[in-house]
Scaffold this motif. Structure first.
Motif, PDB file in Angstrom:
ATOM      1  N   GLY A 139     -14.434   6.536   8.227  1.00 41.92           N
ATOM      2  CA  GLY A 139     -13.868   6.438   6.966  1.00 41.92           C
ATOM      3  C   GLY A 139     -12.901   5.410   7.443  1.00 41.92           C
ATOM      4  N   VAL A 140     -12.803   4.877   8.377  1.00 37.66           N
ATOM      5  CA  VAL A 140     -12.021   3.924   8.913  1.00 37.66           C
ATOM      6  C   VAL A 140     -12.433   2.825   9.267  1.00 37.66           C
ATOM      7  CG1 VAL A 140      -9.934   3.470  10.719  1.00 37.66           C
ATOM      8  CG2 VAL A 140     -10.182   5.655   9.714  1.00 37.66           C
ATOM      9  N   ILE A 141     -12.418   1.827   8.646  1.00 36.88           N
ATOM     10  CA  ILE A 141     -13.378   0.236   8.877  1.00 36.88           C
ATOM     11  C   ILE A 141     -12.696  -0.493   8.424  1.00 36.88           C
ATOM     12  CG2 ILE A 141     -14.724  -1.034   6.748  1.00 36.88           C
ATOM     13  CD1 ILE A 141     -15.533   1.471   5.573  1.00 36.88           C
ATOM     14  N   ASP A 142     -13.381  -1.439   9.583  1.00 37.21           N
ATOM     15  CA  ASP A 142     -12.719  -3.265   9.751  1.00 37.21           C
ATOM     16  C   ASP A 142     -13.336  -3.514   8.840  1.00 37.21           C
ATOM     17  OD1 ASP A 142     -12.087  -5.043  10.340  1.00 37.21           O
ATOM     18  OD2 ASP A 142     -11.860  -4.691  12.970  1.00 37.21           O
ATOM     19  N   LEU A 143     -12.790  -4.521   7.906  1.00 35.48           N
ATOM     20  CA  LEU A 143     -13.358  -5.485   6.921  1.00 35.48           C
ATOM     21  C   LEU A 143     -13.970  -6.541   7.459  1.00 35.48           C
ATOM     22  CD1 LEU A 143     -11.515  -4.707   3.271  1.00 35.48           C
ATOM     23  CD2 LEU A 143     -13.199  -3.672   4.614  1.00 35.48           C
ATOM     24  N   LYS A 147      -1.708 -19.343   9.496  1.00 42.86           N
ATOM     25  CA  LYS A 147      -2.997 -18.153  10.679  1.00 42.86           C
ATOM     26  C   LYS A 147      -4.581 -17.304   9.789  1.00 42.86           C
ATOM     27  CE  LYS A 147      -0.335 -13.918  11.307  1.00 42.86           C
ATOM     28  NZ  LYS A 147       0.721 -13.008  11.370  1.00 42.86           N
ATOM     29  N   VAL A 148      -4.715 -16.558  10.484  1.00 40.44           N
ATOM     30  CA  VAL A 148      -6.058 -16.802  10.637  1.00 40.44           C
ATOM     31  C   VAL A 148      -6.703 -14.902  10.186  1.00 40.44           C
ATOM     32  CG1 VAL A 148      -8.306 -17.040  10.426  1.00 40.44           C
ATOM     33  CG2 VAL A 148      -6.988 -19.035  10.203  1.00 40.44           C
ATOM     34  N   ALA A 149      -6.877 -14.121   9.873  1.00 41.54           N
ATOM     35  CA  ALA A 149      -7.013 -12.640   9.671  1.00 41.54           C
ATOM     36  C   ALA A 149      -7.709 -12.572  10.986  1.00 41.54           C
ATOM     37  CB  ALA A 149      -6.815 -11.935   8.440  1.00 41.54           C
ATOM     38  N   THR A 150      -7.894 -11.219  11.749  1.00 38.45           N
ATOM     39  CA  THR A 150      -8.886 -11.318  12.959  1.00 38.45           C
ATOM     40  C   THR A 150      -9.248  -9.622  12.943  1.00 38.45           C
ATOM     41  OG1 THR A 150      -6.754 -10.665  14.628  1.00 38.45           O
ATOM     42  CG2 THR A 150      -8.207 -12.901  14.623  1.00 38.45           C
ATOM     43  N   HIS A 151      -7.788  -9.344  12.321  1.00 42.87           N
ATOM     44  CA  HIS A 151      -9.072  -7.299  12.099  1.00 42.87           C
ATOM     45  C   HIS A 151      -7.647  -7.431  10.937  1.00 42.87           C
ATOM     46  CE1 HIS A 151     -10.131  -6.868  15.990  1.00 42.87           C
ATOM     47  NE2 HIS A 151      -8.973  -7.819  16.361  1.00 42.87           N
ATOM     48  N   TYR A 152      -9.024  -6.693   9.672  1.00 43.92           N
ATOM     49  CA  TYR A 152      -8.423  -5.764   8.659  1.00 43.92           C
ATOM     50  C   TYR A 152      -8.841  -4.654   8.666  1.00 43.92           C
ATOM     51  CZ  TYR A 152      -6.574  -5.767   3.703  1.00 43.92           C
ATOM     52  OH  TYR A 152      -6.113  -5.898   2.677  1.00 43.92           O
ATOM     53  N   VAL A 153      -8.075  -3.653   9.523  1.00 47.61           N
ATOM     54  CA  VAL A 153      -8.851  -2.389   8.784  1.00 47.61           C
ATOM     55  C   VAL A 153      -8.242  -1.345   7.800  1.00 47.61           C
ATOM     56  CG1 VAL A 153      -8.811  -0.142  10.520  1.00 47.61           C
ATOM     57  CG2 VAL A 153      -9.052  -2.490  11.832  1.00 47.61           C
ATOM     58  N   ILE A 154      -8.432  -0.421   7.642  1.00 45.76           N
ATOM     59  CA  ILE A 154      -8.501   0.187   6.978  1.00 45.76           C
ATOM     60  C   ILE A 154      -9.309   1.357   6.445  1.00 45.76           C
ATOM     61  CG2 ILE A 154     -10.052  -0.451   4.752  1.00 45.76           C
ATOM     62  CD1 ILE A 154      -8.589   0.056   2.271  1.00 45.76           C
ATOM     63  N   ASP A 155      -7.938   2.298   6.121  1.00 41.75           N
ATOM     64  CA  ASP A 155      -8.509   4.041   6.338  1.00 41.75           C
ATOM     65  C   ASP A 155      -9.026   4.291   4.586  1.00 41.75           C
ATOM     66  OD1 ASP A 155      -9.245   6.527   6.462  1.00 41.75           O
ATOM     67  OD2 ASP A 155      -7.280   7.037   7.770  1.00 41.75           O
ATOM     68  N   CYS A 188       1.056  -1.409   0.109  1.00 42.42           N
ATOM     69  CA  CYS A 188       0.089  -0.422  -0.209  1.00 42.42           C
ATOM     70  C   CYS A 188       0.734   1.588   0.013  1.00 42.42           C
ATOM     71  CB  CYS A 188      -0.790  -0.324   0.642  1.00 42.42           C
ATOM     72  SG  CYS A 188      -1.961   1.544   1.721  1.00 42.42           S
ATOM     73  N   PRO A 189       0.989   1.976  -0.666  1.00 45.69           N
ATOM     74  CA  PRO A 189       1.353   3.285  -0.771  1.00 45.69           C
ATOM     75  C   PRO A 189       1.036   3.862   0.503  1.00 45.69           C
ATOM     76  CG  PRO A 189       0.313   3.629  -2.709  1.00 45.69           C
ATOM     77  CD  PRO A 189      -0.582   1.843  -1.842  1.00 45.69           C
ATOM     78  N   THR A 190       0.083   4.156   0.551  1.00 46.07           N
ATOM     79  CA  THR A 190      -0.477   5.097   1.457  1.00 46.07           C
ATOM     80  C   THR A 190      -0.686   4.297   2.484  1.00 46.07           C
ATOM     81  OG1 THR A 190      -2.341   4.565   1.204  1.00 46.07           O
ATOM     82  CG2 THR A 190      -1.985   6.737   0.233  1.00 46.07           C
ATOM     83  N   GLY A 191       0.144   3.503   3.031  1.00 47.94           N
ATOM     84  CA  GLY A 191       0.153   2.782   3.969  1.00 47.94           C
ATOM     85  C   GLY A 191      -0.924   3.414   5.670  1.00 47.94           C
ATOM     86  N   VAL A 192      -1.651   2.593   4.294  1.00 49.07           N
ATOM     87  CA  VAL A 192      -3.763   2.494   5.168  1.00 49.07           C
ATOM     88  C   VAL A 192      -4.373   1.991   5.800  1.00 49.07           C
ATOM     89  CG1 VAL A 192      -3.862   5.069   4.273  1.00 49.07           C
ATOM     90  CG2 VAL A 192      -5.128   3.108   2.877  1.00 49.07           C
ATOM     91  N   ILE A 193      -3.511   0.058   4.810  1.00 50.36           N
ATOM     92  CA  ILE A 193      -4.027  -0.849   5.797  1.00 50.36           C
ATOM     93  C   ILE A 193      -3.201  -1.291   6.542  1.00 50.36           C
ATOM     94  CG2 ILE A 193      -4.623  -3.107   4.646  1.00 50.36           C
ATOM     95  CD1 ILE A 193      -4.500  -2.208   1.802  1.00 50.36           C
ATOM     96  N   LYS A 194      -4.358  -1.727   7.644  1.00 52.02           N
ATOM     97  CA  LYS A 194      -3.725  -2.585   9.216  1.00 52.02           C
ATOM     98  C   LYS A 194      -4.322  -4.341   8.756  1.00 52.02           C
ATOM     99  CE  LYS A 194      -0.801   0.848  10.066  1.00 52.02           C
ATOM    100  NZ  LYS A 194      -0.653   1.303   8.986  1.00 52.02           N
ATOM    101  N   VAL A 195      -3.545  -5.412   9.001  1.00 46.48           N
ATOM    102  CA  VAL A 195      -3.952  -6.495   9.029  1.00 46.48           C
ATOM    103  C   VAL A 195      -3.572  -6.790   9.990  1.00 46.48           C
ATOM    104  CG1 VAL A 195      -3.855  -8.886   8.124  1.00 46.48           C
ATOM    105  CG2 VAL A 195      -3.663  -6.832   6.359  1.00 46.48           C
ATOM    106  N   GLN A 196      -4.341  -7.838  10.948  1.00 45.50           N
ATOM    107  CA  GLN A 196      -3.584  -8.753  12.809  1.00 45.50           C
ATOM    108  C   GLN A 196      -4.224  -9.870  12.060  1.00 45.50           C
ATOM    109  OE1 GLN A 196      -4.871  -6.765  15.744  1.00 45.50           O
ATOM    110  NE2 GLN A 196      -3.394  -5.195  15.986  1.00 45.50           N
ATOM    111  N   GLY A 197      -3.525 -10.753  12.282  1.00 43.31           N
ATOM    112  CA  GLY A 197      -3.874 -12.525  12.669  1.00 43.31           C
ATOM    113  C   GLY A 197      -3.628 -13.106  13.859  1.00 43.31           C
ATOM    114  N   ILE A 198      -4.370 -14.371  13.960  1.00 46.69           N
ATOM    115  CA  ILE A 198      -3.375 -15.155  14.867  1.00 46.69           C
ATOM    116  C   ILE A 198      -3.260 -16.434  14.442  1.00 46.69           C
ATOM    117  CG2 ILE A 198      -4.810 -14.330  16.345  1.00 46.69           C
ATOM    118  CD1 ILE A 198      -6.662 -15.931  16.689  1.00 46.69           C
TER     119      ILE A 198
END
Length: 145
Positions: free
Chosen positions: A133-137, A90-98, A72-82
């Motif tokens: 606009g900050v949404i957890d997919l 791993k399985v994603a638990t949070h996928y937050v994007i602005d 991501c060129p703007t750095g707006v994606i945050k992914v967390q998994g366990i």
């Protein structure tokens, strides 16, 4: 000589502008009465990103590898998994994007190794504040939106 040249060029510019204006006056109006009539979007329309719901599992296939986050060129994606099991993946638990800062470049969709991201056809994503606009997919997928 330069004075008369400027007058002629200015007159020609005026004639061209009036020609464009008159041509637009005779064309039909293309305004859509938006809330009452819905817009028909082009097949090439690219809205915000969302998860693909796969029919075999009923959910996504995000493995929280972070490839989309790194590309991501703007750095707006945050992914967390366990990692649920020691030998499992791993399985994603949070996928937050602005979405307020997302440039809709599509690099995240192209780089996803599991093809779990796609572009939405939704064009009515609005909010009252910046934080709308900050949404957890993951939450959007669970809510069925």
């Amino acid at each position: 000589m330069g004075y008369w040249k400027e007058i002629v060029e200015g007159g020609w510019s005026l004639v061209e502008g009036m020609r464009v204006t008159v041509r637009r006056l005779v064309k039909p109006v293309v305004t859509v009465q938006y809330p009452r009539k819905r817009l028909e979007m082009s097949p090439a329309y690219r809205g915000h990103i969302e998860f693909v719901r796969f029919p075999d599992t009923g959910t996504h296939r995000c493995i929280a590898c972070g490839t989309c986050q790194r590309t991501c060129p703007t750095g707006v994606i945050k992914v967390q998994g366990i990692k649920e099991h020691a030998r499992g993946g791993k399985v994603a638990t949070h996928y937050v994007i602005d979405f307020t800062r997302c440039s809709l470049c599509g690099l995240c969709v192209e780089s996803c190794p599991t093809q779990t991201l796609k572009f939405s056809r939704e064009y009515e994503l609005e909010g009252d504040s910046r934080w709308d606009g900050v949404i957890d997919l993951m939450e959007r997928l669970e809510d069925g939106r």
